[in-house]
Design a protein around this motif. Structure first.
Motif, PDB file in Angstrom:
ATOM      1  N   UNK A   1       0.837  -1.201   0.000  1.00  0.00           N
ATOM      2  CA  UNK A   1       0.000   0.000   0.000  1.00  0.00           C
ATOM      3  C   UNK A   1       0.874   1.253   0.000  1.00  0.00           C
ATOM      4  N   UNK A   2       0.313   2.324  -0.561  1.00  0.00           N
ATOM      5  CA  UNK A   2       1.014   3.606  -0.484  1.00  0.00           C
ATOM      6  C   UNK A   2       0.591   4.290   0.810  1.00  0.00           C
ATOM      7  N   UNK A   3       1.574   4.709   1.590  1.00  0.00           N
ATOM      8  CA  UNK A   3       1.265   5.275   2.901  1.00  0.00           C
ATOM      9  C   UNK A   3       1.996   6.596   3.102  1.00  0.00           C
ATOM     10  N   UNK A   4       1.438   7.397   3.982  1.00  0.00           N
ATOM     11  CA  UNK A   4       2.074   8.668   4.319  1.00  0.00           C
ATOM     12  C   UNK A   4       1.799   8.932   5.795  1.00  0.00           C
ATOM     13  N   UNK A   5       2.824   9.249   6.534  1.00  0.00           N
ATOM     14  CA  UNK A   5       2.650   9.529   7.950  1.00  0.00           C
ATOM     15  C   UNK A   5       2.839  11.005   8.244  1.00  0.00           C
ATOM     16  N   UNK A   6       2.074  11.499   9.200  1.00  0.00           N
ATOM     17  CA  UNK A   6       2.257  12.872   9.686  1.00  0.00           C
ATOM     18  C   UNK A   6       2.504  12.828  11.176  1.00  0.00           C
ATOM     19  N   UNK A   7       3.454  13.619  11.614  1.00  0.00           N
ATOM     20  CA  UNK A   7       3.819  13.613  13.026  1.00  0.00           C
ATOM     21  C   UNK A   7       4.104  15.049  13.480  1.00  0.00           C
ATOM     22  N   UNK A   8       3.502  15.422  14.605  1.00  0.00           N
ATOM     23  CA  UNK A   8       3.680  16.793  15.108  1.00  0.00           C
ATOM     24  C   UNK A   8       5.092  17.021  15.643  1.00  0.00           C
ATOM     25  N   UNK A   9       5.710  15.973  16.148  1.00  0.00           N
ATOM     26  CA  UNK A   9       7.051  16.126  16.736  1.00  0.00           C
ATOM     27  C   UNK A   9       8.127  16.140  15.652  1.00  0.00           C
ATOM     28  N   UNK A  10       9.365  16.362  16.106  1.00  0.00           N
ATOM     29  CA  UNK A  10      10.489  16.411  15.164  1.00  0.00           C
ATOM     30  C   UNK A  10      10.937  15.034  14.720  1.00  0.00           C
ATOM     31  N   UNK A  11      10.545  14.020  15.479  1.00  0.00           N
ATOM     32  CA  UNK A  11      11.026  12.673  15.160  1.00  0.00           C
ATOM     33  C   UNK A  11      10.019  11.652  15.686  1.00  0.00           C
ATOM     34  N   UNK A  12      10.350  10.386  15.513  1.00  0.00           N
ATOM     35  CA  UNK A  12       9.456   9.310  15.947  1.00  0.00           C
ATOM     36  C   UNK A  12       9.474   9.185  17.475  1.00  0.00           C
ATOM     37  N   UNK A  13       8.574   8.351  17.994  1.00  0.00           N
ATOM     38  CA  UNK A  13       8.591   8.052  19.431  1.00  0.00           C
ATOM     39  C   UNK A  13       7.290   8.371  20.146  1.00  0.00           C
ATOM     40  N   UNK A  14       6.503   9.308  19.575  1.00  0.00           N
ATOM     41  CA  UNK A  14       5.207   9.613  20.189  1.00  0.00           C
ATOM     42  C   UNK A  14       5.356  10.033  21.636  1.00  0.00           C
ATOM     43  N   UNK A  15       4.650   9.361  22.500  1.00  0.00           N
ATOM     44  CA  UNK A  15       4.657   9.709  23.925  1.00  0.00           C
ATOM     45  C   UNK A  15       6.077   9.741  24.488  1.00  0.00           C
ATOM     46  N   UNK A  16       6.940   8.878  23.947  1.00  0.00           N
ATOM     47  CA  UNK A  16       8.321   8.797  24.435  1.00  0.00           C
ATOM     48  C   UNK A  16       9.189   9.898  23.875  1.00  0.00           C
TER      49      UNK A  16
END
Ligand code: NA7
Length: 535
Positions: free
Chosen positions: A31-46
Motif C-alpha cells: 500500500x502507499x502510505x504517508x505519515x504525519x507527526x507533530x514532533x520532530x522525530x518518531x517516538x510519540x509519547x516517548x
C-alpha cells in the motif's frame, strides 16, 4: 489500490509505536502510505515526555514489538524498566531499521480530517498547509497526547520558568539551586518529584489527590531471566498474550481471602520487595472486583506509607483514601514517599488549601505563599478522546467526532466509529489500550486493520463502517465489563473526570487482552460481522 485522483492508500497520523508499525505493516502489503507527526522525530509519547525520571512501567523485555524475531533478538534493554531515553532510542532504532522516516512528514500537526463520500476518501490537512487524500485514515495519535494545562489565575504574570512534563525542554534544563514547584501527583509527578528534589534548592509539591504508588525496584535485568526469555522469545510473547495485561502474570490466587491473613500479608510484602506495577494490585484475581479484597491491598500500601514518611501531617496527606487501589492508574516510583522526608521538600495539600492564584514570583494558596523560580505542570492529559478531537475529524454528512461522542466515545471494538467510514483508531476508546501492554495492543490492532484492508482488496470493497447496532452492542459490553469492576468508582482520567465538562464514561475495555483479541478474531472470522462493507 491507489485511486485515479492521485490519492494514496492510507494516511497515518502519529509516529509513535502505533504509527510506526502501521506504516511498516501497510507498506509491506504494497500500500502507499504517508505519515504525519507533530514532533520532530518518531517516538510519540516517548518523544514528548522527556521529563526527569520518566520511565516505562511495563517490564522492558515485554515492552517492545514482537512482529520480527530478528528485532527482538538484536535489541538489548539495559534496565528492568527502561528510561524514556532508552525507549526513545529503541523507537529510533526501529525507524532506522525499517526505513520508516522516508514515509513520515515531521513537524506536521494534522489540523483537519474530512471524509468525502463521493470520492470515498479522507482529505487530511496539516498546519504546514499541506493537503493529502487517502482511502484510509489511521489515527495512531495515542491515548495520552493531548495535554491538560490548567489555567491558573495569574499564571501569565509568573516571571520564572513554566515547564510541562509532557513537553519538557529537549536541551538540558538545570534545576540546580532553583526553587521548584510541581503541580500534579499522577505518574509523571511521582516519577519526576524524587529526581527534581535531588537537584532543586527547594521543591514544593502541590498535591490535589493522593495517589497509590508502588516501588518499581528498578535494576539491571537479571541475566538468567533474560537468557531464559531469549531462549524462546517468540514463545514468551505468545505466553504473555494469554495474560490479561499482555505482560508477565502476577496473580497467585482467585481471592485475597483464599489465603490466611499472615499468608496474604507475606504475599503483599514479597511483591512490595520485588517491585513492579503488575504485583500488588493484581496479586488476587478479585482485587479489582471485590471491595474487601481491594481494601486489603490498599491497607497494606497505606501502612507502608506510614512506615516510610516521618511527618504525621505529610503521611496523612499522602495516604489515599478516596478511591480503591489501582482504579486510578497505579504509579511506579523510586523513593517517592521517602522524598517527603527530605529537608528541602514541602508538601502542600490542595484539598486543605487550594491554589488561589499565581503572581510574579510565587504560587499562593488560601493559607500561604510559595516563592518559586520554576513551576512544573504534571497535570495529565485529555485522555483517549482528546487527541482525536484535536484533529477536527469530520465524517459522513460533515458530522464532527465530538458530536458523535457528545455523551462519551462510542466505537466498535475501539477500532472504528459509526459515521466515520474508513477511519481506524489504534488503541482507541473501547479497546484495552492503557489497561494492557500498549505495544502488544498496538500490534494486535494494526494486524487486524491490515487483515481487514487486505480482505477489502480481495473482495473489491472500498468503504467500511461499523453498523450502529454492532457499535452500540460493543459500547454496552465495554460498560458491562467495567461495571463489574471497581474502576467506575474512582475520579480518574479513565472516566474522563479530570477534564471539566467531559462526559463521564469509562473509556477502556477491561476484560483483558486475550478476551478482546478473541472477539476481534471472531468478528473477522465471521466475514467482518458488524461492519458494513461496500464498493
Ligand atoms: P495524571 O495521572 O492525570 O495526573 C495528573 C495529576 O495532576 C493528578 O495528580 C491531578 O490531580 C493533578 N491535577 C490536574 N489538574 C490539576 C489542577 N488544576 N490543580 C492541581 N492538580 C491538578 O497524569 P500523568 O501525566 O501523571 O500520568 C498520565 C499517564 O501517563 C499515566 O497514568 C501513565 O499511564 C503514563 P487529580 O488526581 O485529578 O485530583
Amino acid at each position: 489500490m491507489t485511486g485515479q485522483d492521485n490519492r494514496i492508500d492510507a494516511i497515518i497520523v502519529g509516529a509513535g509505536f502505533g504509527g510506526m508499525y502501521a506504516i511498516h505493516r501497510l507498506r509491506s502489503m504494497g500500500l502507499t502510505v504517508r505519515g504525519f507527526e507533530a514532533a520532530e522525530d518518531v517516538g510519540g509519547t516517548w518523544w514528548w515526555n522527556c521529563y526527569p525520571g520518566a520511565r516505562c512501567d511495563v517490564e522492558s523485555l515485554d515492552y517492545c514489538y514482537g512482529f520480527d524475531e530478528a528485532l527482538l533478538d538484536e535489541w538489548h534493554w539495559s534496565e528492568r524498566f527502561a528510561t524514556q531515553a532508552e525507549v526513545l532510542r529503541y523507537a529510533m532504532h526501529v525507524a532506522e531499521r525499517y526505513r520508516l522516516r522516508d514515509h513520515i512528514t515531521f513537524n506536521a500537526r494534522v489540523d483537519g480530517c474530512t471524509w468525502d463520500e463521493d470520492a470515498q476518501a479522507w482529505t487530511v490537512s496539516t498546519e504546514l498547509g499541506e493537503t493529502v487524500r487517502a482511502r484510509f485514515l489511521i489515527a495512531a495519535t495515542g491515548c495520552l497526547s493531548k495535554p491538560n494545562r490548567p489555567d491558573l489565575h495569574g499564571l501569565d504574570d509568573f516571571a520564572g520558568d513554566i515547564l510541562f512534563t509532557q513537553a519538557w525542554p529537549r536541551e538540558v534544563f538545570d534545576l540546580s539551586g532553583k526553587r521548584v514547584g510541581v503541580i500534579g501527583t499522577g505518574s509523571s509527578g511521582i516519577q519526576s518529584i524524587p529526581v527534581i528534589a535531588q537537584k532543586a534548592a527547594h521543591l514544593t509539591v502541590f498535591q490535589r489527590t493522593a495517589n497509590f504508588t508502588l516501588p518499581a525496584v528498578n535494576r539491571p535485568i537479571f541475566a538468567d531471566y533474560e537468557a531464559e526469555i531469549r531462549a524462546d522469545y517468540l514463545g514468551h510473547r505468545r505466553e504473555i498474550l494469554q495474560n490479561k495485561a499482555a505482560t508477565v502474570k502476577q496473580t497467585i490466587a482467585e481471592s485475597a481471602f483464599d489465603l490466611s491473613d499472615d499468608e496474604r500479608e507475606a504475599a503483599y510484602e514479597d511483591k512490595w520487595q520485588r517491585g513492579g506495577a503488575g504485583g500488588i494490585p493484581v496479586l488476587f484475581a478479585d482485587s479489582l472486583t471485590s471491595p474487601a479484597s481491594n481494601e486489603e491491598a490498599a491497607r497494606f500500601v497505606r501502612r507502608k506509607i506510614s512506615e516510610i514518611v516521618d511527618d504525621p501531617e505529610a503521611t496523612e496527606s499522602l495516604t489515599p483514601r478516596d478511591h480503591p487501589i489501582a482504579t486510578k492508574r497505579i504509579c511506579l516510583d523510586t523513593d517517592y514517599y521517602a522524598t517527603f522526608n527530605r529537608p528541602n521538600v514541602t508538601l502542600v495539600d490542595l484539598k486543605k488549601t487550594p491554589i488561589e492564584r499565581v503572581s510574579e514570583g510565587a504560587v499562593h494558596t488560601a493559607s500561604a505563599d510559595y516563592p518559586l523560580d520554576v513551576i512544573v505542570f504534571a497535570t495529565g492529559f485529555d485522555a483517549m478522546t482528546g487527541p482525536l478531537r484535536a484533529m477536527n475529524v469530520r465524517g459522513a454528512d460533515g458530522m464532527k467526532i465530538e458530536q458523535a461522542w457528545a455523551d462519551g466515545p462510542r466505537t466498535f471494538l475501539g477500532l472504528m466509529v459509526a459515521g466515520f467510514p474508513n477511519l481506524f483508531t489504534i488503541t482507541g476508546p473501547g479497546s484495552p489500550s492503557v489497561m494492557v501492554n500498549m505495544i502488544a495492543a498496538i500490534e494486535q490492532h494494526v494486524n487486524w486493520i491490515a487483515a481487514l484492508i487486505d480482505h477489502m482488496r480481495e473482495t473489491g470493497k472500498t468503504r467500511v463502517e461499523p453498523q450502529a447496532a454492532a457499535q452500540e452492542a460493543w459500547v454496552d459490553e465495554v460498560r458491562r465489563v467495567a461495571d463489574a469492576t471497581l474502576f467506575p468508582l474512582a475520579n480518574s482520567w479513565y472516566n474522563g473526570d479530570n477534564i471539566a465538562g467531559k462526559p463521564r464514561m469509562f473509556m477502556a475495555y477491561v476484560g483483558g487482552y486475550p478476551a478482546y483479541a478473541e472477539r476481534c478474531e471472531e468478528v473477522a472470522g465471521a466475514g467482518y460481522a458488524g461492519l458494513e462493507l461496500s464498493a
